[in-house]
Design an enzyme around this catalytic site. Sequence first.
Site, short mmCIF file in Angstrom:
data_model
loop_
_atom_site.label_atom_id
_atom_site.label_comp_id
_atom_site.label_asym_id
_atom_site.label_seq_id
_atom_site.Cartn_x
_atom_site.Cartn_y
_atom_site.Cartn_z
N HIS A 38 43.77 5.00 71.81
CA HIS A 38 43.56 5.88 70.78
C HIS A 38 44.32 7.11 71.21
O HIS A 38 43.90 7.55 72.29
CB HIS A 38 42.05 6.16 70.52
CG HIS A 38 41.99 7.31 69.50
ND1 HIS A 38 42.28 7.55 68.10
CD2 HIS A 38 41.39 8.51 69.77
CE1 HIS A 38 41.96 8.50 67.60
NE2 HIS A 38 41.48 9.18 68.62
N CYS A 108 46.56 5.88 64.64
CA CYS A 108 46.45 7.16 65.19
C CYS A 108 47.80 7.56 66.13
O CYS A 108 48.07 8.48 66.35
CB CYS A 108 45.17 7.16 66.05
SG CYS A 108 45.11 5.99 67.42
#
Length: 165
Positions: A38, A108
Amino acid sequence: MDQNSSYPVKLYVYDLSRGMARQLSPLMLGKQLDGIWHTAIVVHGEEFFYGGEGISNCPPGGTQLGQPNSIVDLGDTEVTEEIFMEYLSSLGESTYKSDRYHLFEHNCNTFSDDVAQFLTGSKIPAHITDLPSEVLSTPFGQALRPILDSITISPPGSHHFTGQR
């Protein structure tokens, strides 16, 4: 700051698996993955990222993910905070709306890559953006795809971005 100022741009990298990918990926996928990444962009004193709730922001390291596993210096930008907020507002109304989130194709990391290119002209590291295709290139990844396609990631502790400060 004056018109000719530059601002540091950082990529915060978090391993969502907290080390499990490194241990289990050779057995499950037949190849080594160092993490399930992430990412977020940190600029103008805030951390910005994209997830199942759209574009969000928080103080750097302020989600429940805690501190990042690594921080990549992406360079500096001359993009002011005002222009950056306008850019994010535009993205949040089009390309990065919450309903456009997709774990493998629009996540993301694609957000961080697009924002990094806007701010610095540089991409984020390829080992991060290539991770979905690496997973899907394996038989186990293909078998898990229907389940994984239904997952959205939105780290708790953040604020949905509204373009306001």
